[in-house]
Scaffold this active site. Structure first.
Site, PDB file in Angstrom:
ATOM      1  N   ASP A  84      -1.813  -8.259   8.154  1.00  2.37           N
ATOM      2  CA  ASP A  84      -1.297  -9.533   7.643  1.00  2.37           C
ATOM      3  C   ASP A  84      -1.752 -10.733   8.470  1.00  2.37           C
ATOM      4  OD1 ASP A  84       0.147  -8.915   9.892  1.00  2.37           O
ATOM      5  OD2 ASP A  84       2.112  -9.336   9.017  1.00  2.37           O
ATOM      6  N   LYS A 134       9.127  -9.121  20.441  1.00  2.00           N
ATOM      7  CA  LYS A 134      10.198 -10.025  20.003  1.00  2.00           C
ATOM      8  C   LYS A 134      11.117 -10.400  21.178  1.00  2.00           C
ATOM      9  CE  LYS A 134       8.928  -9.406  15.571  1.00  2.00           C
ATOM     10  NZ  LYS A 134       7.870  -8.423  15.640  1.00  2.00           N
ATOM     11  N   ASP A 169      -0.339 -15.483  11.207  1.00  2.81           N
ATOM     12  CA  ASP A 169       0.370 -14.327  10.656  1.00  2.81           C
ATOM     13  C   ASP A 169       0.993 -14.825   9.367  1.00  2.81           C
ATOM     14  OD1 ASP A 169       2.646 -12.822   9.914  1.00  2.81           O
ATOM     15  OD2 ASP A 169       2.923 -12.071  11.925  1.00  2.81           O
TER      16      ASP A 169
HETATM   17  N1  GDD Z   1       1.010   1.977   7.568  1.00  3.99           N
HETATM   18  C1  GDD Z   1       2.033   1.330   8.090  1.00  3.99           C
HETATM   19  N2  GDD Z   1       3.208   2.016   8.298  1.00  3.99           N
HETATM   20  N3  GDD Z   1       1.917   0.024   8.401  1.00  3.99           N
HETATM   21  C2  GDD Z   1       2.981  -0.610   8.938  1.00  3.99           C
HETATM   22  C3  GDD Z   1       4.217   0.042   9.183  1.00  3.99           C
HETATM   23  C4  GDD Z   1       4.322   1.428   8.841  1.00  3.99           C
HETATM   24  O1  GDD Z   1       5.354   2.081   9.016  1.00  3.99           O
HETATM   25  N4  GDD Z   1       5.062  -0.885   9.709  1.00  3.99           N
HETATM   26  C5  GDD Z   1       4.391  -2.043   9.791  1.00  3.99           C
HETATM   27  N5  GDD Z   1       3.145  -1.889   9.312  1.00  3.99           N
HETATM   28  C6  GDD Z   1       2.078  -2.893   9.240  1.00  3.99           C
HETATM   29  C7  GDD Z   1       2.481  -4.152   8.475  1.00  3.99           C
HETATM   30  O2  GDD Z   1       2.095  -4.031   7.120  1.00  3.99           O
HETATM   31  C8  GDD Z   1       1.693  -5.222   9.197  1.00  3.99           C
HETATM   32  O3  GDD Z   1       0.372  -5.347   8.668  1.00  3.99           O
HETATM   33  C9  GDD Z   1       1.578  -4.705  10.620  1.00  3.99           C
HETATM   34  O4  GDD Z   1       1.845  -3.297  10.564  1.00  3.99           O
HETATM   35  C10 GDD Z   1       2.569  -5.376  11.595  1.00  3.99           C
HETATM   36  O5  GDD Z   1       3.880  -5.273  11.063  1.00  3.99           O
HETATM   37  P1  GDD Z   1       4.814  -6.568  10.860  1.00  3.99           P
HETATM   38  O6  GDD Z   1       6.090  -6.093  10.289  1.00  3.99           O
HETATM   39  O7  GDD Z   1       4.058  -7.634  10.146  1.00  3.99           O
HETATM   40  O8  GDD Z   1       5.062  -6.964  12.380  1.00  3.99           O
HETATM   41  P2  GDD Z   1       5.384  -8.406  12.976  1.00  3.99           P
HETATM   42  O9  GDD Z   1       4.594  -9.455  12.312  1.00  3.99           O
HETATM   43  O10 GDD Z   1       6.859  -8.579  13.043  1.00  3.99           O
HETATM   44  O11 GDD Z   1       4.862  -8.234  14.504  1.00  3.99           O
HETATM   45  C11 GDD Z   1       3.580  -7.688  14.746  1.00  3.99           C
HETATM   46  O12 GDD Z   1       2.577  -8.660  14.570  1.00  3.99           O
HETATM   47  C12 GDD Z   1       2.623  -9.781  15.496  1.00  3.99           C
HETATM   48  C13 GDD Z   1       1.428 -10.667  15.186  1.00  3.99           C
HETATM   49  O13 GDD Z   1       1.556 -11.186  13.905  1.00  3.99           O
HETATM   50  C14 GDD Z   1       3.559  -7.158  16.199  1.00  3.99           C
HETATM   51  O14 GDD Z   1       2.352  -6.433  16.358  1.00  3.99           O
HETATM   52  C15 GDD Z   1       3.647  -8.290  17.219  1.00  3.99           C
HETATM   53  O15 GDD Z   1       3.497  -7.774  18.530  1.00  3.99           O
HETATM   54  C16 GDD Z   1       2.541  -9.302  16.956  1.00  3.99           C
HETATM   55  O16 GDD Z   1       2.653 -10.417  17.857  1.00  3.99           O
HETATM   56 MG    MG Z   2       3.383  -9.591  10.652  1.00  3.64          MG
END
Ligand code: GDD
Ligand code: MG
Length: 307
Positions: free
Chosen positions: A106, A157, A217
């Site tokens: 994303d 977080k 993001d």
């Molecule tokens: N296949 C799969 N299975 N993908 C997953 C799963 C899962 O169980 N859970 C999450 N994802 C994918 C989401 O689709 C997304 O592309 C990515 O992993 C990160 O998940 P998010 O839910 O978007 O996390 P976030 O935005 O709260 O935080 C993450 O991204 C930040 C940067 O945008 C973390 O990696 C943070 O450390 C980072 O700063």
């Molecule tokens: Mg994200």
């Protein structure tokens, strides 16, 4: 180098845009988000990409196919239940025999993946994490480093009291394949909350690759709209037609309509008499803007049709 893209999240924070389609298929400039990510990887000579998928896998595979249209080879691994960010990478292990890239699915970024991979090799790192500066680290993974870029601490977080830097995990990693041995199979494991802290605790070389390029993001509707404003105004180097009015095939635009860029109009749109469109605006394929309407600072698309 191969890449795994994590596309299994439900995209709940992006609702209602994700009510009828997976987050990875939400259009950016009228093209599914994931297609932009794949083009970016292909430009950095990444030719084999594994999509780690969970819910709503079918529409993604149905649209992207084997990847040959984009000059890459795509493979798909689908989770029965969400395995978390590390569990999803582990699930793709059979495709990963050498140093590989892993990406959150994303993120829209101008990251220089080629330079990041050579930095990883120079440092002889186990994992290299791209970093980006943000205003509010509490929504991200905070990363503390020493002066040579070696990561000292990773806090997913963080609470406001835990903030010691504005540099956070940009969601792109270069990973050595032996890291996979540390992730149990078929189990929900978070790379941010479990795998990274464990690697650091055991003294493994984990490095940060700082990036100052464009980064977004797309997790919420506000950020989704901001991404479009940024692309259309040229804040990211990604979109070469910033500022212009671009119209797709098969459109009917009434001569009395006023259109001021930056505007992107998709294919088969109808723009009626006396409509005013004042950019930044993106109008999705097949939309009709009725007589006299004023559209500004907007992204519009039809959510009920298949792409
Ligand atoms: N296949 C799969 N299975 N993908 C997953 C799963 C899962 O169980 N859970 C999450 N994802 C994918 C989401 O689709 C997304 O592309 C990515 O992993 C990160 O998940 P998010 O839910 O978007 O996390 P976030 O935005 O709260 O935080 C993450 O991204 C930040 C940067 O945008 C973390 O990696 C943070 O450390 C980072 O700063
Ligand atoms: Mg994200």
């Amino acid at each position: 180098m191969k890449a795994v893209i994590l596309v299994g999240g439900e995209g709940t924070r992006l609702r209602p845009l994700t009510c009828n389609r997976p987050k990875a298929m939400v259009p950016v400039l009228n093209t599914p988000f994931l297609e932009h990510v794949i083009h970016h990887l292909a430009r950095h000579q990444v030719r084999e990409i594994v999509l780690a998928m969970g819910h709503l896998a079918q529409p993604i595979e149905g649209y992207l196919g084997d990847g040959s249209r984009f000059g890459v080879r795509l493979s798909y691994v689908v989770e029965e239940a969400p395995l978390g960010t590390a569990g999803a990478i582990k699930n793709a292990e059979k495709y990963l025999d050498d140093t590989f890239l892993a990406l959150n699915g994303d993120i829209f970024a101008d990251l220089d993946i080629t330079a990041m991979a050579s930095f990883h090799r120079q440092c002889r790192a186990k994992v290299t994490i791209a970093l980006t500066p943000v205003d509010d680290p509490t929504q991200y993974g905070l990363v503390e480093t020493d002066e040579r870029g070696r990561i000292l601490r990773f806090v997913e977080k963080p609470s406001p009291e835990e903030i010691t830097t504005n540099r956070v995990n940009a969601g792109t990693y270069v990973i050595e394949p032996d890291v996979l041995a540390q992730i149990p199979p078929g189990t929900n494991v978070s790379i941010e909350r479990e795998t990274f802290p464990r690697l650091l605790a055991s003294g493994e070389p984990v490095y940060a690759y700082p990036s100052s390029g464009y980064w977004m993001d797309t997790g919420t509707p506000e950020k989704y709209l901001q991404l479009h404003r940024d692309l259309l105004s040229g804040r990211s180097g990604y979109y070469p037609l910033a500022g212009e009015v671009v119209t797709g095939e098969g459109c009917h635009i009434h001569p009395s309509a006023q259109i001021r860029g930056p505007v992107v109009i998709g294919s088969n749109c109808t723009i009626d008499r006396d409509v005013r469109i004042i950019g930044p605006v993106v109008i999705g394929n097949g939309c009709t803007v009725l007589e006299g309407a004023l559209v500004g600072d907007s992204v519009i698309w039809l959510s009920l049709i298949h792409i």
